[in-house]
Structure formats: C-alpha cells, structure tokens
Motif scaffolding. Sequence first.
Motif, short mmCIF file in Angstrom:
data_model
loop_
_atom_site.label_atom_id
_atom_site.label_comp_id
_atom_site.label_asym_id
_atom_site.label_seq_id
_atom_site.Cartn_x
_atom_site.Cartn_y
_atom_site.Cartn_z
N ALA A 20 -37.82 45.58 57.90
CA ALA A 20 -37.71 46.75 57.01
C ALA A 20 -36.70 47.75 57.57
O ALA A 20 -35.90 48.33 56.83
N GLY A 21 -36.72 47.95 58.89
CA GLY A 21 -35.75 48.84 59.50
C GLY A 21 -34.33 48.35 59.34
O GLY A 21 -33.40 49.13 59.10
N VAL A 29 -36.43 51.91 51.79
CA VAL A 29 -37.12 50.62 51.74
C VAL A 29 -38.60 50.89 51.53
O VAL A 29 -39.15 51.87 52.05
N LEU A 30 -39.25 50.02 50.76
CA LEU A 30 -40.68 50.13 50.52
C LEU A 30 -41.38 48.88 51.03
O LEU A 30 -40.99 47.76 50.70
N VAL A 31 -42.42 49.08 51.85
CA VAL A 31 -43.28 48.00 52.33
C VAL A 31 -44.61 48.11 51.59
O VAL A 31 -45.21 49.19 51.53
N LEU A 32 -45.08 47.01 51.04
CA LEU A 32 -46.39 46.94 50.39
C LEU A 32 -47.27 46.00 51.18
O LEU A 32 -46.90 44.85 51.44
N THR A 33 -48.46 46.46 51.58
CA THR A 33 -49.36 45.61 52.35
C THR A 33 -50.80 46.00 52.07
O THR A 33 -51.07 46.92 51.29
N GLY A 34 -51.73 45.27 52.68
CA GLY A 34 -53.15 45.53 52.49
C GLY A 34 -53.82 45.87 53.81
O GLY A 34 -53.36 45.49 54.88
N ALA A 35 -54.94 46.60 53.72
CA ALA A 35 -55.68 47.00 54.90
C ALA A 35 -56.53 45.84 55.43
O ALA A 35 -57.02 45.01 54.67
N GLY A 36 -56.68 45.82 56.75
CA GLY A 36 -57.55 44.81 57.35
C GLY A 36 -56.95 43.43 57.28
O GLY A 36 -55.74 43.24 57.42
N GLY A 37 -57.79 42.43 57.01
CA GLY A 37 -57.36 41.05 57.08
C GLY A 37 -56.93 40.43 55.77
O GLY A 37 -56.81 39.20 55.68
#
Length: 275
Positions: A218-219, A72-80
């Motif tokens: 995701a898990g 599985v791949l999670v895509l996210t951004g740093a901070g807010g």
Amino acid sequence: MPASTAHPLDRPGPGDVELPTGAPGLRCWVGPERVATLLLDRPERRNAVTGAMWRALPGVLAELARRPDVRVLVLTGAGGAFSAGADIAELAGVYADPAAAGAYHAANVAAEEALAAFPGPTLAVVRGACVGGGCQLALACDLRLAAEDARLGITPAKLGVVYPVVPTLRLAALVGPARAKYLLFSGELLPAARAESFGLLDEVLPPAGLDARAREFAGLLARRSPQTVGAAKAVLSVAPADAAAALAPWEHASRTAPDAREGLAAFLERREPQF
C-alpha cells in the motif's frame, strides 16, 4: 521493524487519525503514508455486514476520496476473518418484506459501486472467511492480497437469493463466465491457492507475513504517480469502446502536470520521485 509495520493491520497505529463512519461495525482511519484503512469490525459475527454498514459505505468513501492526504485505500476485516458476508439474521427479517428486500439490495450495490469507483488504488487484505457480500466487496477492490488460510466464495445459491447484476458481471469480468458460473452455481468456498488460480487473488502469503506485505505494498502504491495510476484505473474501469474517451482528460492534463517532469528528473538523478 518500522513503526508503520509493527502493529496489526486491523488496529490504528501511531500517527493514524480515526474518522467517524456513522455505522457500528465500520471503522476508518488515515495514516501518515497517505493510506486509509477501512475496517469491517464485527469479529464476534465474523465481520458480517449490516444494513447500516452497507448504507454508510458510500458516504465514508466519498469523504476519503475528497481528502488530499489519502491516495490508497486498504479494506480488511477485524480478527481472523475478512467478512462472512451479509448478516443473515438481519437478512431473514429483510426478506419478510419485498420492499425492504429491494431497498437492502439497492444499498448493497450502491456500496459496491462506490468502492469500485474510488479514485485511488484499493487493496483488499483477506484472511479467513471472505464470503458472499464480503467477497463482493473484496472483488470491488482493484487488488487483493490474502493469507494462505483464506477461503473465498459467493453463496446466494445456498440461500435462494438472486445475486444482483452488478456483482455478477464484475465477477465474470474478473474470472470469466465459466468460472463465474462455477462459483455462483455451486456456492463452494475456494481455498486461497485455488482462488488465486481462478484470478480472485493477486498474492497469497503466509498468515504471519500478510499485514507487513499489505502495508509495504500500500505504501508503494501511495508513492507512485497518481496521474499514471489514475489514468490506468480510468481506462480499465470502462468498456473498450469508451477507453479512449476515459483516457483523454488524463493525457491532456499530463502535458502540464508535474508528474512526468519529476519522474524523469528522479530517474536521471538516481533518486526516488516525489509525486
């Protein structure tokens, strides 16, 4: 709280192995639960995506797709923020040269298509701004979870930029032509609740609970049958006329693969399957 959920999603946790990406502002690591995280990491610029990041993404995704410890791949951004989109300061220089503009958009679309083609489930985890190219990447993921403070929009009409055909059609397939026109014509940013009603988001959560829910989900995806999930993704990624051909190799493989035997045995034995 378990160790896997006790730290922010935008930082590696205990047991995570960080991998090189070749691009400043882009980080990647793989966790023990067979979940990889891809982080847009320029919080001082609200994670605006540079040309180097666009160009690096296909190679990073190809490497993750080859790893047996990634499901599985999670895509996210740093901070807010998730991402404010393309780095506008860089884009202004790119548009001074028509050839450079063409190469930039080719790299942008190649990154989007590589993300959409990733073999396992992809999950965008969104907080704050998810705009322009950032929204393009989020929509290339299979699923999207967001905090209540997220704002989503596609803003080329504010810049005079022609949005490429690939993300335009992907948007229309997701929300329908009328809502795609609304978003592309206006460039307006939608609050999370309205974005969910448009079909841009799958779940909207309180900001404090977003990371824990994303890790949990995701898990869960990583524990599901990769055969079943892969077959569904293959069918849903093509036109209806091509769906039977896309499913055929998965159906053939399923006759000898262990997934069905393990899943049925686990059900009868009242235990969790080990795929």
